[in-house]
Every structure is written in structure tokens, then in C-alpha cells.
Scaffold this motif. Structure first.
Motif, PDB file in Angstrom:
ATOM      1  N   ASP A  15       6.258 -15.236  -0.555  1.00  0.00           N
ATOM      2  CA  ASP A  15       6.797 -15.567  -1.875  1.00  0.00           C
ATOM      3  C   ASP A  15       6.320 -14.499  -2.864  1.00  0.00           C
ATOM      4  O   ASP A  15       5.174 -14.517  -3.310  1.00  0.00           O
ATOM      5  N   THR A  16       7.197 -13.561  -3.213  1.00  0.00           N
ATOM      6  CA  THR A  16       6.763 -12.455  -4.060  1.00  0.00           C
ATOM      7  C   THR A  16       6.455 -12.906  -5.488  1.00  0.00           C
ATOM      8  O   THR A  16       5.618 -12.297  -6.160  1.00  0.00           O
ATOM      9  N   ALA A  17       7.117 -13.970  -5.959  1.00  0.00           N
ATOM     10  CA  ALA A  17       6.794 -14.477  -7.300  1.00  0.00           C
ATOM     11  C   ALA A  17       5.357 -14.974  -7.335  1.00  0.00           C
ATOM     12  O   ALA A  17       4.602 -14.694  -8.284  1.00  0.00           O
ATOM     13  N   ALA A  18       4.948 -15.715  -6.293  1.00  0.00           N
ATOM     14  CA  ALA A  18       3.558 -16.162  -6.199  1.00  0.00           C
ATOM     15  C   ALA A  18       2.623 -14.968  -6.048  1.00  0.00           C
ATOM     16  O   ALA A  18       1.508 -14.949  -6.596  1.00  0.00           O
ATOM     17  N   GLY A  19       3.072 -13.959  -5.316  1.00  0.00           N
ATOM     18  CA  GLY A  19       2.266 -12.761  -5.159  1.00  0.00           C
ATOM     19  C   GLY A  19       2.050 -12.025  -6.468  1.00  0.00           C
ATOM     20  O   GLY A  19       0.948 -11.537  -6.749  1.00  0.00           O
ATOM     21  N   GLU A  20       3.092 -11.953  -7.293  1.00  0.00           N
ATOM     22  CA  GLU A  20       2.957 -11.291  -8.592  1.00  0.00           C
ATOM     23  C   GLU A  20       2.007 -12.066  -9.502  1.00  0.00           C
ATOM     24  O   GLU A  20       1.211 -11.461 -10.243  1.00  0.00           O
ATOM     25  N   ARG A  21       2.079 -13.384  -9.453  1.00  0.00           N
ATOM     26  CA  ARG A  21       1.139 -14.177 -10.253  1.00  0.00           C
ATOM     27  C   ARG A  21      -0.296 -13.928  -9.805  1.00  0.00           C
ATOM     28  O   ARG A  21      -1.214 -13.819 -10.620  1.00  0.00           O
ATOM     29  N   ALA A  22      -0.488 -13.842  -8.475  1.00  0.00           N
ATOM     30  CA  ALA A  22      -1.827 -13.562  -7.948  1.00  0.00           C
ATOM     31  C   ALA A  22      -2.294 -12.176  -8.364  1.00  0.00           C
ATOM     32  O   ALA A  22      -3.452 -11.990  -8.752  1.00  0.00           O
ATOM     33  N   ALA A  23      -1.407 -11.194  -8.308  1.00  0.00           N
ATOM     34  CA  ALA A  23      -1.781  -9.825  -8.647  1.00  0.00           C
ATOM     35  C   ALA A  23      -2.251  -9.717 -10.093  1.00  0.00           C
ATOM     36  O   ALA A  23      -3.157  -8.922 -10.399  1.00  0.00           O
ATOM     37  N   ARG A  24      -1.650 -10.511 -10.965  1.00  0.00           N
ATOM     38  CA  ARG A  24      -2.053 -10.472 -12.377  1.00  0.00           C
ATOM     39  C   ARG A  24      -3.471 -10.995 -12.578  1.00  0.00           C
ATOM     40  O   ARG A  24      -4.092 -10.716 -13.616  1.00  0.00           O
ATOM     41  N   ARG A  25      -3.979 -11.748 -11.618  1.00  0.00           N
ATOM     42  CA  ARG A  25      -5.335 -12.282 -11.714  1.00  0.00           C
ATOM     43  C   ARG A  25      -6.380 -11.316 -11.151  1.00  0.00           C
ATOM     44  O   ARG A  25      -7.578 -11.557 -11.268  1.00  0.00           O
ATOM     45  N   ILE A  26      -5.930 -10.250 -10.523  1.00  0.00           N
ATOM     46  CA  ILE A  26      -6.837  -9.332  -9.836  1.00  0.00           C
ATOM     47  C   ILE A  26      -7.116  -8.127 -10.717  1.00  0.00           C
ATOM     48  O   ILE A  26      -6.197  -7.486 -11.236  1.00  0.00           O
ATOM     49  N   ASP A  27      -8.393  -7.805 -10.863  1.00  0.00           N
ATOM     50  CA  ASP A  27      -8.807  -6.651 -11.645  1.00  0.00           C
ATOM     51  C   ASP A  27      -8.938  -5.465 -10.703  1.00  0.00           C
ATOM     52  O   ASP A  27      -9.959  -5.280 -10.035  1.00  0.00           O
ATOM     53  N   GLY A  28      -7.882  -4.652 -10.632  1.00  0.00           N
ATOM     54  CA  GLY A  28      -7.903  -3.509  -9.734  1.00  0.00           C
ATOM     55  C   GLY A  28      -6.502  -3.080  -9.384  1.00  0.00           C
ATOM     56  O   GLY A  28      -5.516  -3.580  -9.929  1.00  0.00           O
ATOM     57  N   SER A  29      -6.405  -2.156  -8.439  1.00  0.00           N
ATOM     58  CA  SER A  29      -5.123  -1.570  -8.050  1.00  0.00           C
ATOM     59  C   SER A  29      -4.466  -2.405  -6.951  1.00  0.00           C
ATOM     60  O   SER A  29      -5.027  -2.565  -5.854  1.00  0.00           O
ATOM     61  N   THR A  30      -3.285  -2.937  -7.234  1.00  0.00           N
ATOM     62  CA  THR A  30      -2.581  -3.789  -6.267  1.00  0.00           C
ATOM     63  C   THR A  30      -1.090  -3.491  -6.291  1.00  0.00           C
ATOM     64  O   THR A  30      -0.565  -2.901  -7.235  1.00  0.00           O
ATOM     65  N   GLU A  31      -0.426  -3.938  -5.258  1.00  0.00           N
ATOM     66  CA  GLU A  31       1.028  -4.002  -5.236  1.00  0.00           C
ATOM     67  C   GLU A  31       1.434  -5.193  -4.380  1.00  0.00           C
ATOM     68  O   GLU A  31       0.691  -5.610  -3.482  1.00  0.00           O
ATOM     69  N   VAL A  32       2.588  -5.743  -4.663  1.00  0.00           N
ATOM     70  CA  VAL A  32       3.081  -6.926  -3.958  1.00  0.00           C
ATOM     71  C   VAL A  32       4.289  -6.535  -3.112  1.00  0.00           C
ATOM     72  O   VAL A  32       5.218  -5.883  -3.614  1.00  0.00           O
ATOM     73  N   ARG A  33       4.277  -6.939  -1.847  1.00  0.00           N
ATOM     74  CA  ARG A  33       5.403  -6.668  -0.950  1.00  0.00           C
ATOM     75  C   ARG A  33       5.751  -7.930  -0.171  1.00  0.00           C
ATOM     76  O   ARG A  33       4.870  -8.690   0.220  1.00  0.00           O
ATOM     77  N   GLU A  34       7.031  -8.086   0.064  1.00  0.00           N
ATOM     78  CA  GLU A  34       7.506  -9.280   0.774  1.00  0.00           C
ATOM     79  C   GLU A  34       7.279  -9.150   2.275  1.00  0.00           C
ATOM     80  O   GLU A  34       7.639  -8.131   2.883  1.00  0.00           O
ATOM     81  N   LEU A  35       6.695 -10.173   2.859  1.00  0.00           N
ATOM     82  CA  LEU A  35       6.481 -10.232   4.305  1.00  0.00           C
ATOM     83  C   LEU A  35       6.544 -11.679   4.745  1.00  0.00           C
ATOM     84  O   LEU A  35       5.708 -12.495   4.350  1.00  0.00           O
ATOM     85  N   ASP A  36       7.518 -12.003   5.565  1.00  0.00           N
ATOM     86  CA  ASP A  36       7.622 -13.329   6.175  1.00  0.00           C
ATOM     87  C   ASP A  36       7.263 -13.178   7.644  1.00  0.00           C
ATOM     88  O   ASP A  36       8.063 -12.691   8.450  1.00  0.00           O
ATOM     89  N   LEU A  37       6.055 -13.559   7.987  1.00  0.00           N
ATOM     90  CA  LEU A  37       5.566 -13.366   9.355  1.00  0.00           C
ATOM     91  C   LEU A  37       6.320 -14.191  10.376  1.00  0.00           C
ATOM     92  O   LEU A  37       6.252 -13.914  11.577  1.00  0.00           O
TER      93      LEU A  37
END
Length: 301
Positions: A47-69
Motif C-alpha cells: 500500500d503505497t499511500a500507507a508507505g508515504e505516510r510512514a515515510a513522512r514519520r522517518i527522519d532521513g533519506s527514504t523512498e516508497v516503492r510498490e511491492l506485493d509479495l
């Protein structure tokens, strides 16, 4: 290892880390701590929307990519795009997993959903990223096991749990298979003379978002069990320490397995954990590897 905490992690500057299931729970804490120490962290999430919300909480360099295992097509697409943008990957944390309740469910590829997500998706992902990992000087693959692997058994005639299905038993089998995979990967990497190491970790009993959900279908008794579970489990920040240690601590060797030290490996400081006899059996590793290659269409090592 005594008293090891995330504050003792070495600097991760210049390293690229991929963490599956990084939008919540153990994965989110893992991604947060790696980024805090300087790594560029790829949050690989369904869920990339959930991933983007998580990334905003992280202090550092991140990127969000979609992966459905649970979709091998998604795994292949993710790995292909990632390898173009990041030809060198230093760390892959195979953290994501599902815990099912109720009747048997299957993935888009027709596999039992827990086995598809927890085992086959990560098997394919690791194989597809092996070249980018080999390009790093000291790459690691961390696979997330569970204490439930010790009471499980792999029936190679019924890996998809089609006979007498119980969700909890199928989950345990998926975690046993994950453990077998991590150990067999280590054997094959060493035999090939690869600089990559494969290590394992488990969180004991940890208070994630899955803790209350595991009991919610049982009504009032379930709610009482959920409250008891919250008392018995440790905070997610402590449950994440074994996989952070496996991912970053100096001197870690391929094939090592880390978990909590206390109360039957359910909580406490980081230590080397115990494997079941079946998990450590090389013959089981060879059988699972052959089955996973056939089921995923992924061949390596």
C-alpha cells in the motif's frame, strides 16, 4: 551483544537498504533506525499511500516503492525497476509477512496466501536482487523468522496446505520455510564464494498491529485474550532489535540466527537463537530450494 540497543548501530552512511513491509510494525522501526543512522531506505510496501505516510514519520533519506509479495509479477517488476535506479544494494531485510485468520485463502498465483507472501515472494525477490547485492562490498540479506517455526513441519507433498487447513499451522509452516530458506541461502552463498551473507532473526512475542487482530474474531473472550497478549508481549522497538543487530552489527557471520534471550525467547536482550532440527537440516534446505525455484520460476545459485 550484551545490552545491545539501536543506539549502538554503526553508521550506515552511503548504504542502500530495502525493507519489505516497512509501513508499520517491525518494518517501520527497522526503516526508521536505518535511516536515522544514515542509510537510504527503500520502503517496499503493498500500500503505497500507507508507505508515504510512514515515510513522512522517518527522519532521513527514504523512498516508497510498490511491492506485493503475493504477486510474482509485482515482485519481478519491483526488482527490475529497483536494479536500474540502485545498481548497488547493501542490505535486504525480508521483513514483510501476513498472519491469516479463518478459512484458507490463495494468492493471485494460486498459492496459499501466507506461504506465497512470507516465503515465495521473498525467495523470488532475493534471487532477482542478487546481482545488485553482490555489487556491494559487504551486503546482507536478513530473513525474519518466528519462534513458531520450532513447532512446525514441512510436508513437501502439501506445501500449500490444501489438506486439513488451519491458519495458525500454515503460518508456522511458512515461518519454518522462511528459516530454512535463510540457512540454505547462506550455504549456497558460501559455496559460491559470494561476499553476501544471509542471516536470520526473530522478534519473540512483540506488540505489533497484528496482536489485537489475532483475537478480534473471538468476541468478548477474544478481547480479554488480546489484553492479556498486550501484557505478555514486548514493545515493537525491542522486538526489532534482533533484526537490526543481524542487519548492522560488526562481526555477524552468515547463517547466524538472533532473537530475544529471555522467557523462552519471547522477550529480552538480543542473543543467538535456537533452531529446530528440521530448520537446520541441509537436506530440508535442498528440497525447499528446489520446490521454491519451480513454484516461482526463479533460479539462482
Amino acid at each position: 551483544m550484551t545490552g545491545w540497543t539501536a543506539d549502538r548501530m554503526p553508521g550506515q552512511q552511503g548504504r542502500v537498504a530495502v525493507v519489505t513491509g516497512a509501513n508499520s510494525g517491525l518494518g517501520l522501526v527497522t526503516a526508521t533506525e536505518l535511516a536515522r543512522r544514515g542509510a537510504h531506505v527503500v520502503l517496499a510496501v503493498r500500500d503505497t499511500a500507507a508507505g508515504e505516510r510512514a515515510a513522512r514519520r522517518i527522519d532521513g533519506s527514504t523512498e516508497v516503492r510498490e511491492l506485493d509479495l503475493a504477486r510474482l509479477g509485482s515482485v519481478r517488476a519491483f526488482a527490475a525497476k529497483l536494479a536500474v535506479d540502485h545498481p548497488v544494494i547493501d542490505l535486504l531485510v525480508n521483513n514483510a509477512g501476513v498472519v491469516l485468520l479463518g478459512p484458507r485463502r490463495t494468492s493471485a498465483d494460486g498459492f496459499e496466501l501466507q506461504f506465497a507472501t512470507n516465503v515465495l515472494g521473498h525467495f523470488a525477490l532475493t534471487g532477482l536482487l542478487l546481482g545488485t547485492l553482490a555489487a556491494a562490498p559487504e551486503a546482507r540479506v536478513v530473513s525474519l523468522s518466528s519462534i513458531t517455526h520450532k513447532n512446525a513441519h514441512l510436508d513437501f507433498a502439501d506445501l500449500m496446505s490444501e489438506r486439513g487447513y488451519r491458519a495458525s499451522a500454515a503460518y508456522g509452516r511458512s515461518k519454518l520455510a522462511t528459516t530454512v530458506f535463510g540457512l540454505e541461502l547462506d550455504r549456497r552463498l558460501r559455496a559460491a564464494g559470494s561476499p553476501i551473507i544471509s542471516v536470520l532473526a526473530h522478534p519473540g512475542l512483540t506488540r505489533t498491529n497484528l496482536t489485537p487482530r489475532a483475537f478480534e474474531h473471538r468476541g468478548r473472550p477474544g478481547r480479554l485474550l488480546a489484553r492479556l497478549g498486550l501484557l505478555l508481549t514486548q514493545p515493537v522497538e525491542r522486538g526489532t532489535l534482533p533484526q537490526l543487530y543481524a542487519a548492522t552489527a560488526p562481526g555477524v557471520r552468515g547463517g547466524q540466527f538472533f532473537g530475544p534471550a529471555g522467557l523462552g525467547e519471547t522477550r529480552g536482550r538480543v542473543t543467538e537463537a535456537r533452531l529446530s532440527r528440521e530448520a537446520a537440516d541441509p537436506a530440508t534446505g535442498e528440497r525447499l530450494w528446489a520446490a521454491a525455484e519451480e513454484l516461482t520460476g526463479t533460479s539462482y545459485l
